[in-house]
Design a protein around this motif. Structure first.
Motif, PDB file in Angstrom:
ATOM      1  N   THR A 148      -1.795   5.684   6.627  1.00  0.00           N
ATOM      2  CA  THR A 148      -1.402   4.695   5.913  1.00  0.00           C
ATOM      3  C   THR A 148      -1.100   3.527   6.939  1.00  0.00           C
ATOM      4  O   THR A 148      -1.070   2.326   6.005  1.00  0.00           O
ATOM      5  N   LYS A 151      -3.858   1.519   7.937  1.00  0.00           N
ATOM      6  CA  LYS A 151      -4.525   0.965   6.566  1.00  0.00           C
ATOM      7  C   LYS A 151      -3.510  -0.567   6.484  1.00  0.00           C
ATOM      8  O   LYS A 151      -3.582  -1.439   6.119  1.00  0.00           O
ATOM      9  N   THR A 172      -2.242  -3.414  -0.926  1.00  0.00           N
ATOM     10  CA  THR A 172      -2.078  -2.880  -0.327  1.00  0.00           C
ATOM     11  C   THR A 172      -2.420  -1.151  -1.274  1.00  0.00           C
ATOM     12  O   THR A 172      -1.651  -0.252  -0.268  1.00  0.00           O
ATOM     13  N   ASN A 176      -3.964   2.153  -0.823  1.00  0.00           N
ATOM     14  CA  ASN A 176      -2.944   3.439  -0.507  1.00  0.00           C
ATOM     15  C   ASN A 176      -3.117   4.189  -1.534  1.00  0.00           C
ATOM     16  O   ASN A 176      -3.011   5.401  -1.192  1.00  0.00           O
TER      17      ASN A 176
END
Length: 271
Positions: A148, A151, A172, A176
């Motif tokens: 996570t 990313k 986001t 996620n």
């Protein structure tokens, strides 16, 4: 989503609208808390099944949700989720999808308040097109083995300071917590939700007595026709109105009886 779930979601949307129409509510914070509830319900399959079990009473399920969430999220989020679990749901997944939609809508409300909703809609659309045309980027953002944090860093480099903060938060969360959706489908859904929110107007309606459901429907339809946009009614009762009605849409105020003012507005439109 169909049947009972569609009705439950419609009621939840109305409750969220009524709540976030108050400027005292921090819409961005509420979005974050509802997103946390979404993650919890997605992760805990047995919990969401209990909370959508039609054999259990609505109040019992609401009490359980309240016990679990109190102290973890704010009172507004607790009240919203408690109201949702009182409703009937066709599938347990529908509850999770609906809480997620409310989280995204709350963030879009924050953008609307900041007068950047048009920017957010455009940024979501453009980012979706970028992802769709860049296989390497798409692979990096959808790689299940990537952390996570990794990313998040990638998204920050792509969006941080270049888009509205709401856009970065929405993307986001989607990256996620894809919840089985493709990235493109998720971005498209967010862009459509932003477009729907942008086309919505709020009418503050004050009347001497409560309006009937039929009156509310007719008034909402008439105002939507006049303004050319979807209309949400915030209703208030004030006996001093003396049998008339006051409608405020933005800075415009219409005072008088429903028939007189709507007929006048219709005549103006007709020229």
């Amino acid at each position: 989503m169909n049947g009972a779930s569609r009705e439950a979601l419609a009621s939840a949307r109305e409750r969220l609208d009524a709540l976030t129409d108050s400027t005292s509510v921090d819409a961005a914070k509420l979005a974050e808390e509802l997103a946390a509830v979404t993650a919890l319900l997605h992760r805990e399959v047995s919990l969401r099944r209990v909370l959508t079990d039609p054999s259990q009473g609505g109040e019992a399920k609401a009490e359980l949700a309240g016990r679990l969430l109190s102290g973890q999220v704010g009172g507004e989020a607790v009240d919203l989720v408690s109201g949702m679990v009182r409703s009937r749901w066709s599938q347990s997944r529908d509850l999770v999808d609906s809480v997620e939609e409310l989280a995204n809508t709350a963030d879009l409300t924050a953008a609307q308040r900041a007068d950047v909703l048009d920017d957010v809609e455009d940024e979501l659309f453009r980012f979706g097109r970028i992802v769709g045309s860049d296989k390497e980027l798409r692979s990096a953002l959808t790689n299940r083995r990537a952390s996570t944090a990794a990313k998040g860093e990638l998204l920050s480099s792509l969006l941080g300071g270049k888009t509205q903060p709401v856009t970065e938060r929405l993307v986001t969360r989607l990256v996620n917590q894809p919840r089985g959706r493709s990235l493109e489908a998720g971005l498209d859904s967010l862009a459509k939700l932003a477009a729907e929110r942008r086309d919505r107007l709020v009418a503050v309606v004050t009347s001497a007595v409560p309006l009937s459901d039929r009156q509310k429907q007719r008034l909402g339809a008439a105002l939507a026709k006049i303004y050319g946009r979807q209309m949400h009614l915030n209703l208030d009762v004030d006996p001093e109105v003396l049998g008339g009605i006051s409608v405020r849409v933005g800075d415009e105020v219409i005072n008088g009886t429903i028939a007189e003012r709507l007929e006048e507005a219709t005549r103006r439109m007709a020229g």
